[in-house]
Design a protein around this motif. Structure first.
Motif, PDB file in Angstrom:
ATOM      1  N   THR A  35       0.576  -1.124   0.016  1.00  9.87           N
ATOM      2  CA  THR A  35       0.023   0.012  -0.043  1.00  9.87           C
ATOM      3  C   THR A  35       0.867   1.217  -0.045  1.00  9.87           C
ATOM      4  OG1 THR A  35      -0.313  -0.095   2.428  1.00  9.87           O
ATOM      5  CG2 THR A  35      -1.893  -0.734   1.048  1.00  9.87           C
ATOM      6  N   GLY A  36       2.233   1.183   0.561  1.00 12.00           N
ATOM      7  CA  GLY A  36       3.058   2.394   0.531  1.00 12.00           C
ATOM      8  C   GLY A  36       3.416   2.747  -0.870  1.00 12.00           C
ATOM      9  N   HIS A  37       3.408   1.893  -1.828  1.00 18.94           N
ATOM     10  CA  HIS A  37       3.746   2.052  -3.113  1.00 18.94           C
ATOM     11  C   HIS A  37       2.626   2.352  -4.070  1.00 18.94           C
ATOM     12  CE1 HIS A  37       6.046   1.356  -7.116  1.00 18.94           C
ATOM     13  NE2 HIS A  37       7.180   1.926  -6.083  1.00 18.94           N
ATOM     14  N   ILE A  77      -3.386  -4.598  -5.853  1.00 23.83           N
ATOM     15  CA  ILE A  77      -3.907  -5.263  -4.863  1.00 23.83           C
ATOM     16  C   ILE A  77      -5.279  -5.657  -4.943  1.00 23.83           C
ATOM     17  CG2 ILE A  77      -4.721  -5.091  -2.415  1.00 23.83           C
ATOM     18  CD1 ILE A  77      -2.385  -3.194  -1.934  1.00 23.83           C
ATOM     19  N   ASP A  78      -5.760  -6.951  -4.790  1.00 26.12           N
ATOM     20  CA  ASP A  78      -7.286  -7.439  -5.087  1.00 26.12           C
ATOM     21  C   ASP A  78      -7.800  -7.093  -3.700  1.00 26.12           C
ATOM     22  OD1 ASP A  78      -9.387  -8.782  -5.956  1.00 26.12           O
ATOM     23  OD2 ASP A  78      -8.411 -10.608  -5.859  1.00 26.12           O
TER      24      ASP A  78
END
Length: 110
Positions: A44-46, A53-54
């Motif tokens: 999530t940081g990138h 992401i699913d």
């Protein structure tokens, strides 16, 4: 997840640390779901990785793990652990009593 703290007693540390400490107490499918959640948390940081992401799979994984953790009774786990310790202590005391009796019997017989 507050369920780690309330159900498994894992309140300190980051999600990664708590998930790795909880891994040996969970079934294989729950460990896989937790690994999936941990990997997504790192992604999530990138910005480019976050698009991969699913979200539906993550929701399913979170729901399954949460349902499993809600089914764990912390008081019963603690009670069973205490009963196990008490049973081991009673066995050791019975063994000690038998050895003392055998030693006394041998001392009297000789």
């Amino acid at each position: 997840m507050p369920l780690f703290e309330s159900r498994l007693g894992l309140g300190k540390g980051s999600f990664e640390k708590r998930a790795s400490r909880a891994a040996h107490r969970l079934p294989r499918w729950a460990r896989r779901d937790l690994a999936q959640l941990r990997a997504a948390q790192g992604m999530t940081g990138h910005p480019k990785l976050a698009k991969q992401i699913d979200m539906q799979a993550l929701r399913r994984a979170e729901t399954r793990v949460a349902a499993h953790l809600e089914g764990i009774d912390a008081k019963a786990r603690r009670r069973y652990w205490q009963l196990g310790v008490l049973g081991g202590l009673m066995f050791n005391l019975a063994l000690l009593a038998a050895l003392l009796f055998a030693g006394y019997y041998l001392l009297i017989r000789s």
